[in-house]
Design an enzyme around this catalytic site. Structure first.
Site, PDB file in Angstrom:
ATOM      1  N   ASP A 124     -14.816  90.397  25.908  1.00 31.90           N
ATOM      2  CA  ASP A 124     -14.081  89.304  25.261  1.00 31.90           C
ATOM      3  C   ASP A 124     -12.796  89.837  24.613  1.00 31.90           C
ATOM      4  O   ASP A 124     -12.004  89.069  24.057  1.00 31.90           O
ATOM      5  CB  ASP A 124     -14.955  88.505  24.284  1.00 31.90           C
ATOM      6  CG  ASP A 124     -15.491  89.337  23.135  1.00 31.90           C
ATOM      7  OD1 ASP A 124     -15.273  90.569  23.120  1.00 31.90           O
ATOM      8  OD2 ASP A 124     -16.159  88.749  22.256  1.00 31.90           O
ATOM      9  N   GLU A 184     -20.048 100.777  18.794  1.00 26.46           N
ATOM     10  CA  GLU A 184     -18.595 100.775  18.600  1.00 26.46           C
ATOM     11  C   GLU A 184     -18.256 101.251  17.186  1.00 26.46           C
ATOM     12  O   GLU A 184     -18.800 100.729  16.193  1.00 26.46           O
ATOM     13  CB  GLU A 184     -18.040  99.351  18.834  1.00 26.46           C
ATOM     14  CG  GLU A 184     -16.533  99.266  18.613  1.00 26.46           C
ATOM     15  CD  GLU A 184     -15.912  97.967  19.152  1.00 26.46           C
ATOM     16  OE1 GLU A 184     -16.622  97.177  19.793  1.00 26.46           O
ATOM     17  OE2 GLU A 184     -14.709  97.774  18.914  1.00 26.46           O
ATOM     18  N   GLU A 186     -23.187  90.806  20.757  1.00 26.13           N
ATOM     19  CA  GLU A 186     -23.065  91.484  19.475  1.00 26.13           C
ATOM     20  C   GLU A 186     -24.165  91.000  18.536  1.00 26.13           C
ATOM     21  O   GLU A 186     -24.528  89.824  18.556  1.00 26.13           O
ATOM     22  CB  GLU A 186     -21.692  91.176  18.849  1.00 26.13           C
ATOM     23  CG  GLU A 186     -20.532  91.706  19.672  1.00 26.13           C
ATOM     24  CD  GLU A 186     -19.168  91.391  19.063  1.00 26.13           C
ATOM     25  OE1 GLU A 186     -19.097  91.000  17.878  1.00 26.13           O
ATOM     26  OE2 GLU A 186     -18.168  91.530  19.788  1.00 26.13           O
TER      27      GLU A 186
HETATM   28  O1  KIV Z   1     -14.699  93.186  24.462  1.00 28.61           O
HETATM   29  C1  KIV Z   1     -14.659  94.366  24.810  1.00 28.61           C
HETATM   30  O2  KIV Z   1     -13.808  94.818  25.572  1.00 28.61           O
HETATM   31  C2  KIV Z   1     -15.673  95.258  24.270  1.00 28.61           C
HETATM   32  C3  KIV Z   1     -15.361  96.721  24.356  1.00 28.61           C
HETATM   33  C4  KIV Z   1     -14.455  97.082  23.260  1.00 28.61           C
HETATM   34  C5  KIV Z   1     -16.580  97.528  24.378  1.00 28.61           C
HETATM   35  O3  KIV Z   1     -16.648  94.845  23.740  1.00 28.61           O
END
Ligand code: KIV
Length: 272
Positions: free
Chosen positions: A52, A189, A122
């Site tokens: 996202d 992250e 998440e």
């Molecule tokens: O949205 C994204 O690109 C991610 C990466 C930063 C792992 O979640």
């Protein structure tokens, strides 16, 4: 597309688990369209994420929050057309999994209409029932702990997570709970390298890091960051791979090679 000439086997959840066992690093990158997806696959990228982050790098938004299910579905369809063998993960966008039913419905769209092989979401222990519901319905899940950009307004900015003992213990407990709920993959992250190493060691499922040090089972970065295409500052944990190469294809191959040989990330890309 089926014009690829190499003979690499399809990357599957099972293969990722075997790579962890064999201590072979997993190279992952984001992509948002078919052409880049094809370049990534041909460069040896194991896992392609339709993140996202497209809200920021494609749509020019300040956060990932405005990204819709329709946006994710469209870009997943584009990326799927560029891939034959790499595993394709799609991010569940903000507020697309507020109930188990909604999560299964939207993840189902990404798999049935988009061609995704897995979804990423998440959240910690609060998402365990959602992960279990997806798992029960045959939808592979990548859980995402540490910095969760969809919570940016809740945490008041983008900052390293798990620095104090209580937060570190909670992250480890969350990771174990999400694994028990059926997560197949874990993404960490912006987590101190020592904590990421501990979680990677404690989990049976592979752990992919971004700003989480060298000891994770694999690494991921945002494609545009490694290609030095940026609307803002490149984060500390990222690296410009365009500096010593002749073009985009070589830069992506360099990234894969540095991940596989544990050259990337180095200390300068990690947090304490
Ligand atoms: O949205 C994204 O690109 C991610 C990466 C930063 C792992 O979640």
């Amino acid at each position: 597309m089926s014009t690829q000439t190499d003979t690499r086997k399809k990357v599957t959840v099972r293969q990722l688990a075997e790579m962890k066992q064999a201590k072979q690093k997993i190279a992952c990158l984001t992509a948002y369209d078919a052409s880049f997806a094809r370049l990534l696959e041909n460069a040896g990228v194991d896992v392609v994420l339709v993140g996202d982050s497209l809200g920021m790098v494609i749509q020019g938004e300040e956060t990932t929050l405005p990204v819709s299910v329709e946006d994710m579905l469209y870009h997943t369809q584009c990326v799927a057309k560029g891939l034959n063998d790499s595993l394709l993960i799609t991010d569940m966008p903000f507020l697309s999994f507020t109930s188990e039913e909604e999560a299964v419905l939207n993840a189902g769209l990404f798999m049935k209409q988009g061609g995704a092989h897995m979804v990423k979401l998440e959240g910690g222990v609060d998402q365990a029932d959602t992960v279990a519901a997806l798992n029960k319905n045959g939808i592979p899940v990548c859980a995402h702990l540490g910095l969760q950009p969809q919570y940016v307004h809740k945490i008041g900015g983008y900052r390293v997570q798990g620095r104090d003992d209580a937060a570190a213990e909670k992250m480890l407990a969350d990771a174990l709970t999400l694994q028990d709920a059926g997560a197949d993959l874990m993404l960490l992250e912006c987590v101190p390298a020592s904590l990421a190493a501990k979680i990677t060691d404690a989990l049976e499922i592979p752990v992919i890091g971004i700003g989480a040090g060298i000891d994770c089972d694999g690494q991921i970065l945002v494609l545009y960051d490694i290609l030095d295409i940026s609307l803002g500052l490149r984060p500390k944990f990222s690296k410009n791979f365009m500096t010593d190469v002749h073009g985009i294809e070589e830069a992506i191959k360099q990234y894969v090679s540095e991940v596989k040989s544990s050259k990337f990330p180095s200390m300068e890309h990690a947090f304490n």
